[in-house]
Scaffold this motif. Structure first.
Motif, PDB file in Angstrom:
ATOM      1  N   TRP A  36       4.353  -2.642  -9.972  1.00 46.64           N
ATOM      2  CA  TRP A  36       4.365  -1.435 -10.809  1.00 46.64           C
ATOM      3  C   TRP A  36       4.622  -1.797 -12.264  1.00 46.64           C
TER       4      TRP A  36
ATOM      5  N   ALA B 201       2.325   1.730  -3.415  1.00 46.53           N
ATOM      6  CA  ALA B 201       1.368   2.294  -4.366  1.00 46.53           C
ATOM      7  C   ALA B 201       1.342   3.817  -4.255  1.00 46.53           C
TER       8      ALA B 201
ATOM      9  N   LYS C  40       0.837  -1.202   0.000  1.00 47.53           N
ATOM     10  CA  LYS C  40       0.000   0.000   0.000  1.00 47.53           C
ATOM     11  C   LYS C  40       0.872   1.253   0.000  1.00 47.53           C
TER      12      LYS C  40
END
Length: 286
Positions: free
Chosen positions: A63, A33, A30
């Motif tokens: 990614w 991100a 998280k």
């Protein structure tokens, strides 16, 4: 807008600021991100990571599923033999979820004994050359920490024509006895060969010493105030010969990108001297 510059002879126009993947060494997916969103916002198109950076390669892998064509991707191996380095590469490819790595680098190659092992028959350089010949990597580089880095990089370039080097660079580091001259000698060798020069530790404040490590920067305590980060970043980017790799801490990353995006001119020696005195800045390596 953070400007771009040809990354040596590679033909890739990289942002002058390169994302230092060590910042993701202990991050959650998280958090990663959020970092990706930040990099895309600032237009950063070059990532530097390493097999030894904890969870970083695993965090960057997702990614690449959607953004592989938007990033020049570099990683490193600290292994010194052919077999160990080759094993590192297979793991990096798996973790990063890619078929090809743009730049594969020999990590921390400043110890003479390790250097000799790398360059000997059966050494890690053989793995780098084979990987490039097989199309698993496109370009080859060498990295180093500490005062010996510029001299050892010169020695490496005398042995093999690497595409990039990576080493410390800051106003205060360049004031250290011999380091500044050694750095300039290295850059003087790189420029006619069109070898990319990447720099680290631009916002190093001082060695950690005995104090608890409050930030994810292994060798040093970083500058954390925007007022100090701004001139430190501007000083490095004021040298058109080099790239700046961001520090390995998620807290200071947005501050470094903001400083670079502002695009201020290079501070004077007087301004940098005042900064050193105000914040008690010390060179990380003697």
């Amino acid at each position: 807008m953070i400007p771009k510059m040809d990354f040596g002879r590679t033909g890739h126009a990289s942002t002058r600021v390169i994302f230092g993947g060590y910042a993701l060494s202990r991050a959650t997916q998280k958090e990663a991100a959020g970092v990706l969103e930040l990099l895309l916002e600032y237009g950063i198109n070059h990532i530097d990571v390493a097999r030894g950076y904890g969870d970083a390669e695993a965090r960057i892998g997702p990614w690449m599923d959607k953004h592989r064509d938007q990033f020049f991707l570099a990683t490193k191996t600290r292994r010194r033999t052919y077999k160990d380095a080759w094993d590192d590469l297979q793991r990096s490819l798996e973790m990063l979820r890619v078929d090809t790595i743009d730049l594969w680098q020999l990590h921390g190659l400043t110890n003479p004994a390790g250097w000799a092992r790398v360059m000997a028959p059966g050494g890690a350089l053989q793995a780098l050359l084979e990987a490039r010949d097989k199309g698993l990597v496109r370009y080859l580089g060498v990295t180093g920490h500490g005062s010996p880095a510029p001299k050892m990089h010169k020695q490496s370039l005398e042995r093999y024509d690497f595409d990039s080097v990576l080493l410390p660079y800051s106003y205060w580091q360049m004031r250290q006895k011999h380091y500044g001259a050694d750095f300039e000698a290295l850059v003087g060798m790189c420029q006619p060969r069109n070898v990319a020069v990447q720099t680290i530790k631009s916002i190093a404040h001082r060695p950690w010493g005995d104090q608890p490590k409050s930030h994810n920067t292994y060798f040093y305590e970083p500058l954390t105030e925007q007022a100090a980060i701004d001139p430190a970043v501007a000083w490095v980017l004021g040298d058109p010969r080099v790239f700046l790799i961001t520090a390995g801490d998620l807290e200071v990353l947005p501050k470094m990108l903001e400083a670079a995006d502002r695009g201020e001119g290079r501070p004077s020696d007087e301004q940098m001297q005042r900064l050193m005195e105000e914040y008690g800045i010390q060179s990380v390596f003697a």
